[in-house]
Write a protein that holds these residues in place. Structure first.
Motif, short mmCIF file in Angstrom:
data_model
loop_
_atom_site.label_atom_id
_atom_site.label_comp_id
_atom_site.label_asym_id
_atom_site.label_seq_id
_atom_site.Cartn_x
_atom_site.Cartn_y
_atom_site.Cartn_z
N ALA A 179 13.65 36.03 5.34
CA ALA A 179 13.17 36.09 3.96
C ALA A 179 11.65 36.13 3.94
N GLU A 180 11.08 37.19 3.40
CA GLU A 180 9.64 37.29 3.23
C GLU A 180 9.21 36.72 1.88
N ASP A 181 10.10 36.82 0.89
CA ASP A 181 9.87 36.29 -0.46
C ASP A 181 11.23 36.10 -1.11
N ASP A 182 11.26 35.74 -2.39
CA ASP A 182 12.54 35.50 -3.05
C ASP A 182 13.43 36.72 -3.00
N LEU A 183 12.87 37.89 -3.23
CA LEU A 183 13.66 39.12 -3.27
C LEU A 183 13.15 40.14 -2.25
N SER B 80 13.66 45.20 -0.48
CA SER B 80 13.42 44.37 -1.66
C SER B 80 14.28 44.88 -2.81
N ARG B 81 14.39 44.09 -3.84
CA ARG B 81 15.11 44.52 -5.05
C ARG B 81 14.50 43.83 -6.26
N ALA B 82 14.63 44.45 -7.39
CA ALA B 82 14.14 43.87 -8.63
C ALA B 82 15.16 42.87 -9.16
N LYS B 83 14.71 41.95 -10.00
CA LYS B 83 15.62 40.99 -10.60
C LYS B 83 16.66 41.70 -11.45
N ARG B 84 17.87 41.18 -11.38
CA ARG B 84 19.02 41.71 -12.13
C ARG B 84 19.41 43.11 -11.68
N MET C 114 0.86 -1.19 0.00
CA MET C 114 0.00 0.00 0.00
C MET C 114 0.89 1.24 0.00
N CYS C 115 0.52 2.22 -0.81
CA CYS C 115 1.32 3.45 -0.88
C CYS C 115 0.68 4.51 -0.01
N HIS C 116 1.50 5.25 0.65
CA HIS C 116 1.04 6.37 1.46
C HIS C 116 1.67 7.65 0.93
N ASP C 117 0.87 8.70 0.88
CA ASP C 117 1.40 9.98 0.42
C ASP C 117 2.38 10.52 1.46
N ALA C 118 3.51 10.98 1.01
CA ALA C 118 4.51 11.54 1.92
C ALA C 118 4.03 12.89 2.42
N PRO C 119 4.28 13.22 3.69
CA PRO C 119 3.86 14.52 4.21
C PRO C 119 4.60 15.65 3.51
N VAL C 120 3.87 16.76 3.32
CA VAL C 120 4.46 17.92 2.65
C VAL C 120 5.14 18.78 3.71
N ILE C 121 6.42 19.05 3.54
CA ILE C 121 7.18 19.85 4.49
C ILE C 121 7.56 21.16 3.82
N ALA C 122 7.14 22.26 4.42
CA ALA C 122 7.45 23.58 3.87
C ALA C 122 8.87 23.97 4.28
N LEU C 123 9.72 24.20 3.29
CA LEU C 123 11.10 24.60 3.56
C LEU C 123 11.21 26.11 3.56
N GLN C 124 11.89 26.66 4.58
CA GLN C 124 12.03 28.11 4.66
C GLN C 124 13.04 28.58 3.62
N THR C 125 12.67 29.62 2.87
CA THR C 125 13.55 30.16 1.84
C THR C 125 14.68 30.94 2.49
N ALA C 126 15.89 30.73 2.00
CA ALA C 126 17.04 31.46 2.53
C ALA C 126 16.96 32.91 2.06
N PRO C 127 17.35 33.85 2.91
CA PRO C 127 17.29 35.26 2.51
C PRO C 127 18.19 35.55 1.32
N ASP C 128 17.74 36.46 0.48
CA ASP C 128 18.55 36.89 -0.64
C ASP C 128 19.87 37.46 -0.12
N ALA C 129 20.99 37.01 -0.68
CA ALA C 129 22.30 37.38 -0.15
C ALA C 129 22.54 38.88 -0.22
N THR C 130 22.14 39.50 -1.30
CA THR C 130 22.36 40.94 -1.44
C THR C 130 21.57 41.72 -0.40
N LEU C 131 20.33 41.35 -0.22
CA LEU C 131 19.49 42.06 0.75
C LEU C 131 19.90 41.73 2.18
N ALA C 132 20.36 40.51 2.41
CA ALA C 132 20.76 40.13 3.76
C ALA C 132 21.99 40.89 4.21
#
Length: 263
Positions: A46-50, A73-77, A1-19
């Motif tokens: 980290a609140e979001d990617d950037l 925050s910062r824009a991409k590039r 019987m297969c069981h669905d694996a639990p979903v684990i939310a991983l915390q995003t690392a802060p953007d290096a430039t902003l950190a």
């Protein structure tokens, strides 16, 4: 019987430039606060990617446990950070005001002083109109005429207790100090239902409640349930061992001094 694996939310690392923009974040706080009110850097989240929020300890008097929070925050590039907001927030150990509770919900029996007013809302579910104002209840002249007729017919009150208001009162009285679960009732020899000092109420509430009319009882003048009780029951009797010990006669009667002088 297969069981669905639990979903684990991983915390995003802060953007290096902003950190790394700690000095920028601190300078923004210092534009709003005195240098003595800003303490050490507590970290970056980290609140979001950037989007990154820097936190600094607040050392201002009266704000123990609060933190200065600067979101960047910062824009991409783009490497230049942009300041989104600066706020002072309570931390886990901060002293904050309790949640606001309206005065009408905070007031308790006994809080009103002479001259205080506590208006009842027009749509209070505990009350219902005693009579109707007709097809146009907003017409002041029509309302005045209806009220005049009601007065002449001795209809009395404009509003009366609704079934919901009656049920709320019954629940409050039954679970309060005049109900069967109070310490006084649990130690009573008999219930109020068999007490001669019980004055019954009128209407539907008369099936369960009355008013104590014993001036020597704790509940004198208060609403009590039939299964309430106290030690001042009209039919309570003392056992022989509970009765006061008779006082013996005096060995010498001090009121007859003349006889004493003749001894």
């Amino acid at each position: 019987m297969c069981h669905d694996a639990p979903v684990i939310a991983l915390q995003t690392a802060p953007d290096a430039t902003l950190a790394k923009a700690v000095d920028l974040a601190r300078s923004v706080v210092l534009e709003l606060a005195d240098p003595g009110d800003v303490g050490e850097h507590l970290g970056a989240v980290a609140e979001d990617d950037l989007v990154v929020t820097h936190q600094f300890a607040c050392t201002r008097s009266g704000y123990v446990g609060w933190v200065w929070s600067v979101t960047l925050s910062r824009a991409k590039r783009h490497k230049q950070p942009t300041v989104n907001e600066v706020v002072l927030l309570p931390g886990a150990d901060a002293i904050v005001a309790p949640p606001w509770v309206p005065y009408r919900e905070r007031i308790q029996p006994g809080d009103l002083s002479p001259g205080d007013l506590l208006p009842v809302e027009d749509e209070d579910p505990r009350l219902v109109p005693t009579y109707s104002y007709g097809d146009d209840p907003l017409d002041p002249d029509a309302k005045a005429q209806v009220r005049q007729v009601a007065t002449e017919l001795y209809l009395g009150r404009v509003r009366t207790l609704s079934p919901e208001g009656r049920d709320l009162a019954a629940e409050r009285w039954y679970s309060g100090p005049g109900g069967p679960e109070s310490a006084l009732a649990k130690n009573a020899p008999e219930t109020c239902a068999t007490c001669g000092f019980l004055a019954r109420l009128a209407g539907p509430l008369s099936e369960l409640f009355g008013v104590c009319a014993n001036g020597n009882a704790n509940d004198d003048g208060r609403v009590v349930s039939f299964d309430h009780g106290c030690g001042a029951h009209s039919e309570v009797k003392l056992a022989r061992k509970q009765q006061p010990i008779p006082i013996p006669d005096h060995v010498y009667d001090s009121l007859t001094d003349d006889e004493f002088e003749t001894l």
